[in-house]
Design a protein around this motif. Structure first.
Motif, PDB file in Angstrom:
ATOM      1  N   VAL A  31      19.084-109.269 -11.951  1.00 52.22           N
ATOM      2  CA  VAL A  31      18.819-109.320 -13.390  1.00 52.22           C
ATOM      3  C   VAL A  31      19.748-108.365 -14.120  1.00 52.22           C
ATOM      4  O   VAL A  31      19.835-107.190 -13.778  1.00 52.22           O
ATOM      5  CB  VAL A  31      17.346-108.980 -13.686  1.00 52.22           C
ATOM      6  N   CYS A  44      21.550-113.376 -15.733  1.00 55.16           N
ATOM      7  CA  CYS A  44      21.239-113.168 -14.314  1.00 55.16           C
ATOM      8  C   CYS A  44      22.322-113.784 -13.437  1.00 55.16           C
ATOM      9  O   CYS A  44      23.042-114.693 -13.857  1.00 55.16           O
ATOM     10  CB  CYS A  44      19.895-113.823 -13.972  1.00 55.16           C
ATOM     11  N   ARG A  59       7.229-114.165 -22.779  1.00 54.95           N
ATOM     12  CA  ARG A  59       7.881-114.968 -21.744  1.00 54.95           C
ATOM     13  C   ARG A  59       9.173-114.283 -21.312  1.00 54.95           C
ATOM     14  O   ARG A  59       9.796-113.576 -22.090  1.00 54.95           O
ATOM     15  CB  ARG A  59       8.204-116.364 -22.283  1.00 54.95           C
ATOM     16  N   SER A  60       9.568-114.550 -20.076  1.00 51.24           N
ATOM     17  CA  SER A  60      10.797-114.003 -19.536  1.00 51.24           C
ATOM     18  C   SER A  60      11.638-115.154 -18.998  1.00 51.24           C
ATOM     19  O   SER A  60      11.113-116.044 -18.330  1.00 51.24           O
ATOM     20  CB  SER A  60      10.438-113.014 -18.410  1.00 51.24           C
ATOM     21  N   CYS A  61      12.940-115.162 -19.332  1.00 50.57           N
ATOM     22  CA  CYS A  61      13.815-116.292 -19.013  1.00 50.57           C
ATOM     23  C   CYS A  61      15.090-115.812 -18.324  1.00 50.57           C
ATOM     24  O   CYS A  61      15.565-114.705 -18.589  1.00 50.57           O
ATOM     25  CB  CYS A  61      14.223-117.029 -20.288  1.00 50.57           C
ATOM     26  N   ALA A  62      15.664-116.700 -17.490  1.00 45.39           N
ATOM     27  CA  ALA A  62      16.895-116.385 -16.768  1.00 45.39           C
ATOM     28  C   ALA A  62      18.035-117.272 -17.267  1.00 45.39           C
ATOM     29  O   ALA A  62      17.919-118.498 -17.243  1.00 45.39           O
ATOM     30  CB  ALA A  62      16.696-116.601 -15.268  1.00 45.39           C
ATOM     31  N   VAL A  86      10.885-112.455 -14.633  1.00 44.56           N
ATOM     32  CA  VAL A  86      12.041-113.356 -14.550  1.00 44.56           C
ATOM     33  C   VAL A  86      12.432-113.588 -13.092  1.00 44.56           C
ATOM     34  O   VAL A  86      12.814-114.697 -12.709  1.00 44.56           O
ATOM     35  CB  VAL A  86      13.226-112.879 -15.426  1.00 44.56           C
ATOM     36  N   THR A 122      15.434-113.445 -22.787  1.00 45.03           N
ATOM     37  CA  THR A 122      16.314-114.084 -21.808  1.00 45.03           C
ATOM     38  C   THR A 122      17.316-113.079 -21.282  1.00 45.03           C
ATOM     39  O   THR A 122      18.045-112.455 -22.057  1.00 45.03           O
ATOM     40  CB  THR A 122      17.054-115.279 -22.456  1.00 45.03           C
ATOM     41  N   GLU A 149       9.762-116.072 -11.821  1.00 39.44           N
ATOM     42  CA  GLU A 149       9.944-117.407 -12.391  1.00 39.44           C
ATOM     43  C   GLU A 149      11.161-118.127 -11.802  1.00 39.44           C
ATOM     44  O   GLU A 149      11.111-119.325 -11.535  1.00 39.44           O
ATOM     45  CB  GLU A 149      10.045-117.339 -13.919  1.00 39.44           C
ATOM     46  N   ALA A 207      11.994-120.041 -16.586  1.00 39.97           N
ATOM     47  CA  ALA A 207      11.247-119.136 -17.464  1.00 39.97           C
ATOM     48  C   ALA A 207       9.751-119.338 -17.332  1.00 39.97           C
ATOM     49  O   ALA A 207       9.296-120.373 -16.856  1.00 39.97           O
ATOM     50  CB  ALA A 207      11.661-119.380 -18.915  1.00 39.97           C
ATOM     51  N   SER A 227      10.233-114.892 -26.251  1.00 42.46           N
ATOM     52  CA  SER A 227      10.915-115.058 -24.976  1.00 42.46           C
ATOM     53  C   SER A 227      12.123-114.139 -24.921  1.00 42.46           C
ATOM     54  O   SER A 227      12.948-114.141 -25.835  1.00 42.46           O
ATOM     55  CB  SER A 227      11.383-116.504 -24.800  1.00 42.46           C
TER      56      SER A 227
END
Length: 164
Positions: free
Chosen positions: A64, A94, A7-10, A50, A91, A53, A37, A89
């Protein structure tokens, strides 16, 4: 072979507040929050994911920056608390691109109820998943924080009544 969901999160912080996605809880009338995310799709990089998402969940365009946190959920170490899928994940710190204003997307997830700026000071009073409010507060304030967080450590702290 065990599959791992990536997973990719901001982590978007502006004017002392964090941009969060609000969701209706399945089991009650309350709400919980997540960072913008989601899962990385085949052929996509973490950075591409990210960006996508943030656009899908908060209708924003972002720049980013560096990795702020890595969070890992390992089902067997957590009695399958959040399901049977092992997930990692990443994070990223950003920033919103100029002129980008967060809002609920045209076609939000069925449980998504809002896109909210929550002040850093308010974080302890909300339900954020994963439960890294204190880590975000410490990160924002330039204090030591866990940049690698394992869900079973969060659960152990909860049982012991402490925080990181």
């Amino acid at each position: 072979m065990e599959k791992i969901r990536l997973r990719s999160c901001a982590l978007i912080i502006s004017n002392g507040a964090v941009l969060l996605i609000e969701f209706r809880n399945d089991q009650d009338s309350g709400v919980h929050y997540n960072l913008p995310a989601g899962g990385v799709e085949p052929g996509e990089t973490l950075v591409e994911a990210v960006i996508r998402e943030a656009r899908e969940e908060a209708s924003v365009d972002i720049e980013v920056g560096p990795v702020a946190f890595v969070y890992e959920y390992q089902p067997t170490k957590n009695n399958n608390l959040y399901g049977e899928t092992h997930s990692v994940s990443v994070t990223f710190q950003c920033d919103l691109k100029p002129g980008s204003t967060p809002k609920l997307p045209d076609n939000p997830d069925s449980n998504q109820t809002g896109v909210k700026w929550i002040s850093i000071e308010e974080l302890p009073s909300i339900q954020l998943y994963p439960e890294i409010c204190q880590d975000i507060m410490n990160y924002y304030n330039g204090l030591p924080y866990r940049n690698y967080v394992e869900e079973h450590e969060i659960q152990r702290e909860r049982l012991m009544g402490g925080s990181p």
